[in-house]
Scaffold this active site. Structure first.
Site, PDB file in Angstrom:
ATOM      1  N   THR A 138      97.344 -12.245 108.748  1.00  0.00           N
ATOM      2  CA  THR A 138      97.483 -11.212 107.723  1.00  0.00           C
ATOM      3  C   THR A 138      96.223 -11.101 106.867  1.00  0.00           C
ATOM      4  OG1 THR A 138      98.657 -10.762 105.655  1.00  0.00           O
ATOM      5  CG2 THR A 138      98.626 -13.029 106.352  1.00  0.00           C
ATOM      6  N   ASP A 139      96.036  -9.936 106.251  1.00  0.00           N
ATOM      7  CA  ASP A 139      94.911  -9.779 105.309  1.00  0.00           C
ATOM      8  C   ASP A 139      95.188 -10.506 103.987  1.00  0.00           C
ATOM      9  OD1 ASP A 139      96.885  -8.115 104.283  1.00  0.00           O
ATOM     10  OD2 ASP A 139      95.576  -6.380 103.998  1.00  0.00           O
ATOM     11  N   GLU A 140      96.438 -10.975 103.795  1.00  0.00           N
ATOM     12  CA  GLU A 140      96.773 -11.604 102.509  1.00  0.00           C
ATOM     13  C   GLU A 140      96.039 -12.933 102.318  1.00  0.00           C
ATOM     14  OE1 GLU A 140     100.930 -11.258 101.407  1.00  0.00           O
ATOM     15  OE2 GLU A 140     101.164  -9.500 102.679  1.00  0.00           O
ATOM     16  N   TYR A 163     103.267 -17.862 100.975  1.00  0.00           N
ATOM     17  CA  TYR A 163     103.173 -17.231 102.301  1.00  0.00           C
ATOM     18  C   TYR A 163     101.720 -17.148 102.748  1.00  0.00           C
ATOM     19  CZ  TYR A 163     102.656 -13.397 105.655  1.00  0.00           C
ATOM     20  OH  TYR A 163     102.277 -12.634 106.742  1.00  0.00           O
ATOM     21  N   LYS A 167      99.669 -18.998 105.846  1.00  0.00           N
ATOM     22  CA  LYS A 167      98.979 -18.272 106.923  1.00  0.00           C
ATOM     23  C   LYS A 167      97.487 -18.656 106.938  1.00  0.00           C
ATOM     24  CE  LYS A 167     100.333 -15.547 109.415  1.00  0.00           C
ATOM     25  NZ  LYS A 167     101.004 -15.624 110.758  1.00  0.00           N
TER      26      LYS A 167
END
Ligand code: NAD
Ligand code: TYD
Length: 357
Positions: A138-140, A163, A167
């Site tokens: 993810t870009d998060e 989260y 990741k």
């Protein structure tokens, strides 16, 4: 026949990736490994479940013994790893589950792939392209942007939620296996997805569900946070392109240059659904309810996907307005799916079926 293991294939994005690969590559045998958590739903794959190049395996990636046995038995050629706990709000109330699935689960898969592809001493080989461990992320992991700028592949990791921290940790492990053992890996970091089969706890499907049922639309804070939305089938296509063409050890950002504040997304959704439900203009907007902000809420995500577009020729296919209308149509036409995934009983039904086999 090439054996490809796709993890998390019963989930939102995974189901679109499984469908694409099963239909497009009849000479690949696609194994879908999924624990069928609340977010995994075999109804998502009803249309392809009887295809001869598809097999579902129920299992938990946190169970190293099970994973090792499965890899020894099936000798997968490649892995596309999507299985994860994926909801930020759940990670705030239960971070440990995210460490277990997203970090430990990923390391279990990396170890199992290393064992069958390279032996347990991790010998570098010159011809490792036949195997690939593709980690979907993810870009998060990049944290939060201010008003300006975009995340590139060079942006430093700065995760804020449990989260995104889990990741980020899993991404680091994937790179560590490339650097340390020459395990053939690739990583992609994608922006927020939307589309059919999205579990109705995430902003867009939750609000579609609530608008339909005339329930409040909870907007965190002032609704000024920005997300960069990509239609899920465009993500699946990007995964296909990266899987087949990426340079080993590389990273690609995936996104559609499609930034929206949350409040604007929900206003647009209200407008689309006023028309589709035959309600008066402005009727659905009355459901918007501003609620307490999410803890550590990242202000803005925005992806620069130039590398993917220039190097591998991928580009998104849908405009947001078109994709959102298509998504609403899918939810309105699949009322039973919504009822089932939100009832809790559905999960048990499938668990019994698959344990019995
Ligand atoms: P999802 O929550 O819809 O699906 C996750 C799937 O993983 C489910 O089918 C679930 O049953 C399975 N799973 C969970 N724990 C498992 C375990 N221990 N063992 C085996 N299977 C397990 O998630 P999603 O939105 O489809 O996301 C898929 C992947 O893409 C994730 O890795 C996520 O981080 C990443 N991603 C998601 C988005 C997004 O907008 N949704 C954006 C970028 C990247
Ligand atoms: P979400 O769909 O949970 O994705 P992510 O947190 O991974 O970006 O949330 C998208 C945006 O919408 C995020 O800024 C949080 C916000 N949001 C709400 O305002 N209300 C909600 O009920 C939810 C679930 C999210």
């Amino acid at each position: 026949m090439k054996k490809i293991l796709i993890t998390g294939g019963a989930g939102f994005i995974g189901s679109h990736v499984v469908r694409l690969f099963v239909n497009k590559y009849p000479d690949y045998k696609i194994f879908n490994l999924d624990k069928l958590t609340y977010a995994g739903n075999l109804e998502n794959l009803k249309d392809i479940e009887s295809k001869s190049n598809y097999k579902f395996v129920k299992g938990d990636i946190t169970d190293a013994h099970f994973i090792n046995n499965l890899f020894q038995e099936e000798k997968f050629d490649s892995v596309i790893h999507l299985a994860a706990e994926s909801h930020v709000d759940r990670s705030i109330s239960n971070p440990l589950e995210f460490v277990q699935t997203n970090v430990i689960g990923t390391v279990n898969l990396l170890n199992a792939a290393k064992e069958i592809w390279m032996g347990n001493i991790g010998l570098p080989t010159s011809d490792i392209r036949p195997h690939l461990f593709y980690h979907v992320s993810t870009d998060e992991v990049y944290g939060s942007l201010g008003d300006e700028g975009l995340f590139t592949e060079e942006t430093s990791y700065d995760p804020h939620s449990p989260y995104s921290a889990s990741k980020a940790a899993s991404d680091h492990f994937v790179r560590a296996y490339f650097d340390t053992y020459n395990l053939p890996v690739v990583i992609s970091n994608c922006s927020n997805n939307y589309g059919p089969n999205h579990f109705p706890e995430k902003l867009i499907p939750l609000c579609i569900h609530n608008i339909k049922n005339n329930k409040p639309l909870p907007i965190y804070g002032k609704g000024e946070n920005v997300r960069d939305w990509l239609f899920v089938e465009d993500h699946a296509n990007a995964i296909d392109v990266i899987f087949h063409n990426a340079k080993l050890g590389s990273t690609y950002n995936i996104g559609g240059h499609n930034e929206w504040t949350n409040i604007d997304v929900i206003r647009l959704l209200c407008k689309i659904m006023d028309k589709k439900l035959g309600r008066a203009e402005g009727e659905n907007e009355k459901l918007i309810t501003f609620v307490k902000d999410r803890a550590g809420h990242d202000l803005r995500y925005a992806i620069d996907s130039t590398k993917l577009q220039n190097e591998l020729g991928w580009k998104p296919s849908l405009q947001f307005e078109e994709g959102l209308a298509k998504t609403v149509d899918w939810y309105l036409a699949n009322e039973e799916w919504l009822t089932q995934v939100t009832s809790g009983n559905y999960q048990k039904y499938y668990e019994q079926q698959y344990v019995a086999r």
